[in-house]
Design a protein around this motif. Structure first.
Motif, short mmCIF file in Angstrom:
data_model
loop_
_atom_site.label_atom_id
_atom_site.label_comp_id
_atom_site.label_asym_id
_atom_site.label_seq_id
_atom_site.Cartn_x
_atom_site.Cartn_y
_atom_site.Cartn_z
N ALA A 125 -61.62 55.58 11.64
CA ALA A 125 -60.59 56.43 12.49
C ALA A 125 -59.09 56.08 11.86
O ALA A 125 -58.75 55.30 12.16
N ARG A 126 -58.29 57.17 11.59
CA ARG A 126 -57.20 56.99 11.36
C ARG A 126 -56.55 57.46 12.87
O ARG A 126 -56.05 58.53 13.03
N ILE A 127 -55.87 56.62 13.33
CA ILE A 127 -55.22 56.62 14.54
C ILE A 127 -53.62 56.38 14.53
O ILE A 127 -53.08 56.30 13.24
N GLU A 128 -52.90 56.67 15.42
CA GLU A 128 -51.72 56.23 15.52
C GLU A 128 -51.20 55.52 16.62
O GLU A 128 -51.74 55.49 17.91
N VAL A 129 -50.35 54.37 16.27
CA VAL A 129 -50.12 53.17 17.35
C VAL A 129 -48.52 53.34 17.29
O VAL A 129 -47.79 52.92 16.36
N ASN A 130 -48.16 53.59 18.30
CA ASN A 130 -46.48 53.89 18.58
C ASN A 130 -46.07 54.90 17.62
O ASN A 130 -44.81 54.77 17.02
N VAL A 132 -47.30 55.40 14.74
CA VAL A 132 -47.32 54.96 13.11
C VAL A 132 -48.80 54.94 12.82
O VAL A 132 -49.87 54.52 13.57
N PRO A 133 -49.12 55.70 11.59
CA PRO A 133 -50.44 55.83 11.40
C PRO A 133 -51.15 54.40 10.96
O PRO A 133 -50.55 53.62 10.45
N VAL A 134 -52.43 54.18 11.57
CA VAL A 134 -53.27 53.15 11.41
C VAL A 134 -54.68 53.33 11.12
O VAL A 134 -55.15 54.17 11.69
N ARG A 135 -55.19 52.68 9.73
CA ARG A 135 -56.46 53.14 9.59
C ARG A 135 -57.48 52.08 10.14
O ARG A 135 -57.35 50.67 10.08
N THR A 136 -58.39 52.51 11.16
CA THR A 136 -59.03 51.38 11.74
C THR A 136 -60.79 51.67 11.58
O THR A 136 -61.08 52.69 11.08
N ILE A 137 -61.51 50.60 11.88
CA ILE A 137 -62.77 50.93 12.21
C ILE A 137 -63.22 51.10 13.63
O ILE A 137 -62.76 50.24 14.34
N VAL A 138 -64.07 51.98 13.77
CA VAL A 138 -64.63 52.33 15.18
C VAL A 138 -65.51 50.98 15.50
O VAL A 138 -66.60 51.13 14.99
N ASP A 139 -65.08 50.25 16.39
CA ASP A 139 -66.14 49.13 16.81
C ASP A 139 -66.68 49.04 18.27
O ASP A 139 -65.71 48.67 19.04
N ILE A 185 -51.28 55.15 21.93
CA ILE A 185 -52.51 55.06 20.93
C ILE A 185 -53.02 56.39 20.89
O ILE A 185 -53.41 56.98 21.82
N THR A 186 -52.94 57.23 19.78
CA THR A 186 -53.31 58.68 19.52
C THR A 186 -54.56 58.52 18.43
O THR A 186 -54.34 58.12 17.37
N LEU A 187 -55.64 59.37 18.94
CA LEU A 187 -56.48 59.82 18.17
C LEU A 187 -56.77 61.15 18.28
O LEU A 187 -57.35 61.81 18.82
N GLY A 188 -56.38 61.90 17.03
CA GLY A 188 -56.48 63.15 17.00
C GLY A 188 -55.65 63.75 18.26
O GLY A 188 -54.41 63.73 18.17
N THR A 189 -56.37 64.53 18.96
CA THR A 189 -55.54 65.41 20.16
C THR A 189 -55.64 64.49 21.26
O THR A 189 -55.43 64.67 22.53
N ILE A 190 -56.45 63.22 21.35
CA ILE A 190 -56.65 62.12 22.55
C ILE A 190 -55.80 61.16 22.49
O ILE A 190 -55.38 60.60 21.38
N SER A 191 -54.87 61.20 23.42
CA SER A 191 -53.84 59.89 23.55
C SER A 191 -54.02 59.20 24.87
O SER A 191 -54.31 59.66 25.83
N ARG A 192 -53.60 58.04 24.61
CA ARG A 192 -53.62 56.90 25.72
C ARG A 192 -52.39 56.22 25.76
O ARG A 192 -51.75 55.86 24.65
N ARG A 193 -51.56 55.80 26.92
CA ARG A 193 -50.55 55.12 26.90
C ARG A 193 -50.60 53.71 27.44
O ARG A 193 -51.44 53.61 28.51
N SER A 208 -58.07 46.87 10.90
CA SER A 208 -57.73 46.96 12.13
C SER A 208 -59.04 47.46 12.98
O SER A 208 -59.70 48.24 12.29
N LEU A 209 -59.20 47.40 14.01
CA LEU A 209 -60.63 47.80 14.90
C LEU A 209 -59.85 48.54 16.04
O LEU A 209 -59.08 48.29 16.82
N LEU A 210 -60.73 49.85 16.26
CA LEU A 210 -60.69 50.44 17.53
C LEU A 210 -61.55 50.08 18.58
O LEU A 210 -62.88 50.61 18.19
#
Length: 232
Positions: A125-130, A132-139, A185-193, A208-210
């Motif tokens: 999953a390519r997420i955004e942290v603050n 910034v794009p971050v490449r993670t593994i969904v765990d 943290i944002t995953l596509g259109t899903i976001s959490r603060r 990194s791990l999601l």
């Protein structure tokens, strides 16, 4: 010839203004004021363009081809605007297929995100942290989202200033981590603060791990073959 076309155009414009004035004075004698004004506006522009074309001395065949080309361009632009959302969906699907981990928003409200399984068999999953794009593994076996030291630095944290007092288990064994809080943290259109995040000590984590502290806030998720569906 050019002078005659000019005076013909001026006469057409003058006649159009007279019609507009008469329509204003006599109510609906010439149709509604807005419709007549729109018709006269288009008619005036048509007369001016026609006079310019005829006065330029260009061959009618060349003029016809040029007009057809511009009409085609206009139709393409209008069609692109009308089907912009469908075209955006196609572009997102192509990107998701070419770039592993690219989230694809599906559904009319954008509350559902789909991930394609990577060639290595993991869901990335390519997420955004603050931001910034971050490449993670969904765990789904990880209780927390864990960032590598490099990803944490990119997201605005100083790995050297953190206290690595938390022990976590990874595929590479036991690692030490520090606790921070991600503004978003944002995953596509899903976001959490204000999401609690762990930062692995340098060299302790390859990617990194999601984890479930993000996934667990969703209304649900499931795996369908090579696709993971996450619902906000």
């Amino acid at each position: 010839m050019t002078g005659q076309l000019f005076w013909i155009g001026m006469a057409a414009i003058g006649g159009a203004l007279i019609l507009l004035l008469l329509s204003s004075d006599t109510g609906d004698s010439f149709g509604s004021g807005d419709d007549l004004a729109r018709f006269l506006y288009l008619g005036i522009w048509g007369t001016v363009i026609a006079a310019a074309i005829l006065g330029s001395g260009m061959r009618l065949g060349y003029v016809a081809r040029s007009l057809a080309l511009w009409m085609l361009v206009a139709l393409i632009l209008v069609a692109g605007y009308q089907y912009r959302y469908e075209l955006q969906d196609i572009a997102n699907r192509v990107t998701a297929g070419l770039v592993p981990g690219s989230p694809l928003s599906i559904g009319d409200d954008g509350s559902t995100v789909m991930l394609e399984k990577a060639p290595n068999g993991h869901f990335q999953a390519r997420i955004e942290v603050n931001g910034v794009p971050v490449r993670t593994i969904v765990d789904t076996g990880a209780t927390a989202t864990v960032l590598t030291a490099a990803d944490a630095r990119a997201a605005g944290y100083d790995p050297e200033a953190l206290s690595y007092t938390i022990r976590v288990s990874t595929a590479n064994g036991t690692a030490r981590a520090a606790r921070v809080t991600a503004d978003e943290i944002t995953l596509g259109t899903i976001s959490r603060r204000n999401v609690p995040v762990l930062v692995a000590d340098g060299g302790m984590l390859d990617q990194s791990l999601l984890g479930m502290n993000f996934i667990g806030t969703l209304s649900g998720f499931d795996v369908r073959g090579d696709r993971m569906i996450l619902r906000d």
